[in-house]
Design an enzyme around this catalytic site. Structure first.
Site, mmCIF file in Angstrom:
data_model
loop_
_atom_site.group_PDB
_atom_site.id
_atom_site.type_symbol
_atom_site.label_atom_id
_atom_site.label_comp_id
_atom_site.label_asym_id
_atom_site.label_seq_id
_atom_site.Cartn_x
_atom_site.Cartn_y
_atom_site.Cartn_z
ATOM 1 N N SER A 130 0.827 -1.216 0.000
ATOM 2 C CA SER A 130 0.000 0.000 0.000
ATOM 3 C C SER A 130 0.855 1.257 0.000
ATOM 4 C CB SER A 130 -0.933 -0.007 1.217
ATOM 5 O OG SER A 130 -0.214 -0.265 2.412
ATOM 6 N N ASN A 150 -1.505 -4.738 12.251
ATOM 7 C CA ASN A 150 -2.971 -4.700 12.220
ATOM 8 C C ASN A 150 -3.548 -3.652 13.167
ATOM 9 O OD1 ASN A 150 -2.558 -6.773 10.490
ATOM 10 N ND2 ASN A 150 -3.373 -8.381 11.813
ATOM 11 N N HIS A 167 -42.134 21.552 -5.910
ATOM 12 C CA HIS A 167 -42.125 20.959 -7.268
ATOM 13 C C HIS A 167 -41.476 21.903 -8.268
ATOM 14 C CE1 HIS A 167 -45.236 18.164 -5.671
ATOM 15 N NE2 HIS A 167 -45.634 19.265 -5.047
ATOM 16 N N SER A 174 -18.161 29.587 -23.177
ATOM 17 C CA SER A 174 -18.137 28.433 -24.067
ATOM 18 C C SER A 174 -17.127 28.704 -25.168
ATOM 19 C CB SER A 174 -19.542 28.245 -24.646
ATOM 20 O OG SER A 174 -19.456 27.626 -25.909
ATOM 21 N N LYS A 185 -22.338 32.642 -23.657
ATOM 22 C CA LYS A 185 -22.464 31.744 -22.497
ATOM 23 C C LYS A 185 -21.641 32.155 -21.284
ATOM 24 C CE LYS A 185 -24.110 28.053 -22.422
ATOM 25 N NZ LYS A 185 -24.399 26.791 -22.977
ATOM 26 N N ASN A 190 -21.128 29.817 -18.136
ATOM 27 C CA ASN A 190 -21.527 28.531 -17.559
ATOM 28 C C ASN A 190 -21.138 28.423 -16.081
ATOM 29 O OD1 ASN A 190 -22.464 27.707 -20.072
ATOM 30 N ND2 ASN A 190 -20.428 26.990 -20.674
ATOM 31 N N GLU A 219 -21.320 23.125 -11.059
ATOM 32 C CA GLU A 219 -21.521 21.819 -11.712
ATOM 33 C C GLU A 219 -20.473 20.802 -11.261
ATOM 34 O OE1 GLU A 219 -23.180 22.562 -16.085
ATOM 35 O OE2 GLU A 219 -21.553 23.898 -15.565
ATOM 36 N N GLN A 257 -6.774 -3.241 3.541
ATOM 37 C CA GLN A 257 -5.780 -2.292 3.054
ATOM 38 C C GLN A 257 -6.400 -1.327 2.047
ATOM 39 O OE1 GLN A 257 -1.582 -3.453 2.354
ATOM 40 N NE2 GLN A 257 -2.185 -3.502 0.212
ATOM 41 N N LYS A 299 -8.060 2.659 2.406
ATOM 42 C CA LYS A 299 -7.469 3.990 2.390
ATOM 43 C C LYS A 299 -7.805 4.838 1.156
ATOM 44 C CE LYS A 299 -4.048 1.686 4.200
ATOM 45 N NZ LYS A 299 -4.871 0.842 5.115
#
Ligand code: ARG
Length: 447
Positions: free
Chosen positions: A12, A97, A143, A264, A270, A272, A277, A309, A312
């Protein structure tokens, strides 16, 4: 070559080096305990501790440790290289361990504190914005359809309370992180007369794991931590979704700093909302981290298995990404400005006063269901005649119900509608001010 690839596969070291500091701190406490218990002589203990400190100093300066199977072996190897075979006494009465479980807990305890601080900072930003925009009214949605007017501050405070729960969840999770597995050894405990409570005290753990098998195989605390990160990420997606919607020219409720948007490559008009996002998208990997760890732990027989292991990478990934997301989201929220004219225009367009007319009739003794039907007809009429509810004349209102009097205009004034929501937790100014007070206390409360 083949051998190297295999070692990398089984080990690891390529991903656990960030446990280096925790590992050394844990080892120093372990050695101090061994000396106190006379398992190690104080001269041997002293050599090991100063060796470990010198390694830590170098590592913090950016020096790399020579490759090994994992960070624990790498540190031990380096220690022996620096101070000779006495370095090999460090691992008396413990196993990798219980060592790795201790490291992960030390690491997560620290990171949990940092994330809690970031959440506090974020809450403060929402609180400041709520105070700054007091009085500004917007349409509240259900809604995603205009529903009833609410204060912008009320809206912002809703987020601050969500992040309060996220903080509380982390504080609670930290209690279960803060339990020491060291001394569980490989799985069965040890025949050396160790003092686990002393090691716990040195390392600031509240208690020790009661069962050595559980101590080395438990990763619940990490899964719980990932759930906490996932909930933060989830809440961030909701906030970012609002940012994205509100920046859309159809809404145009807000402005945010230029650096959080980008143009863009083909469409010159644009702007954005890329940052929002990306944060929304990052939730995918953070939820994925939670599921990765749950799947790794699933069905493992007691006690330690090498599968663990793999705990991580998801933990580290979630830590890095949630911290980045919180930092960026906070900066973005700091830059947030509300475009009053557009918000007010939207309040007028949305028939958000409709419920108020139904309540008005219900207060006059008409069954709410009947009142609801009457107002539905009024709204249909207004829509057909391209009028807002405050533009309808009293004669027009009377066509639908004789119980409607001239005072209706007072009732449907959006400011009055908001102010009338005095129920506890409601949107009135008084209630919002109360929420601000509650939140201020919560933000500074003991973490
Ligand atoms: N690198 C291992 C891990 O991260 C350390 C523990 C190894 N224990 C063992 N019995 N092989 O889990």
């Amino acid at each position: 070559m083949e051998n190297t690839g295999f070692e990398q596969f089984i080990g690891s070291f390529s991903f656990d080096q960030r446990l280096c500091e925790a590992d050394i701190i844990g080892s120093i406490a372990h050695v101090k305990m061994l000396v106190k218990q006379k398992i190690l002589s104080s001269s041997d203990g002293g050599k090991i501790i100063s060796g470990l400190n010198s390694i830590l100093k170098d590592v913090l300066k950016g020096r790399k440790l020579p490759k090994a199977e994992d960070i624990h072996y790498a540190i031990e190897k380096e220690l022996i290289r620096r101070i000779g075979t006495v370095g090999g006494k460090m691992h008396t009465a413990r196993s990798r361990n219980d060592q790795v479980a201790t490291d992960l807990r030390l690491y997560l305890r620290k990171e949990t504190g940092e994330i809690i601080n970031l959440l506090c900072k974020f809450q403060k930003t929402f609180l400041e914005k709520a105070q700054k925009n007091l009085g500004l009214i917007m349409p509240g949605f259900t809604h995603l359809q205009p529903a009833q007017p609410v204060l912008v501050s009320h809206y912002l405070l809703a987020y601050a309370f969500m992040f309060q729960r996220d903080k509380e969840r982390l504080i609670d999770c930290r209690k279960r992180i803060n339990v020491l597995p060291l001394g569980s050894a490989a799985l069965a405990g040890t025949s050396f007369k160790i003092d686990r409570q002393y090691a716990a005290k040195l390392l600031g753990f509240e208690s020790v794991c009661e069962n050595s098998l559980d101590g080395v195989s438990d990763r619940d605390f990490a899964a719980e931590f990932l759930f906490c990160c996932s909930t933060i990420a989830l809440h961030l997606t909701r906030f970012c979704e609002e940012i994205i919607l509100w920046l859309n020219p159809e809404f145009a409720y807000i402005k945010i700093g230029d650096k959080f948007t980008s143009g863009s490559s083909i469409m010159p008009q644009k702007k954005n909302p890329d940052c929002a996002e990306v944060i929304r998208g990052k939730s995918g990997r953070i939820f994925g981290d939670l599921f990765a760890l749950l799947t790794i732990i699933k069905s493992l027989p007691l006690a330690y298995n090498r599968d663990l292991q793999e705990d991580k990478p998801p933990v580290f990934d979630a830590v890095d990404n949630i911290k980045m997301c919180l930092n960026v989201a906070n900066e973005m929220a700091e830059s947030l400005e509300f475009v009053k004219e557009n918000i007010l225009k939207s309040v007028r367009k949305g028939f958000v006063e409709a419920t108020e007319i139904a309540d008005y009739l219900a207060k006059k003794g008409i069954a709410f269901r009947t009142a609801h039907g009457i107002v539905k007809q009024i709204v249909t009429y207004a829509l057909k005649n391209s009028k807002t509810l405050d533009e309808l004349t009293i004669e027009e209102y009377k066509k639908f119900s004789n119980d409607i009097e001239k005072d209706i205009y007072k009732y449907i004034d959006v400011k009055n509608i908001v102010e009338a929501k005095i129920s506890y937790g409601g949107t009135s100014m008084k209630s919002s001010l109360k929420q601000i007070e509650v939140l201020k206390r919560l933000i500074v409360a003991k973490k």
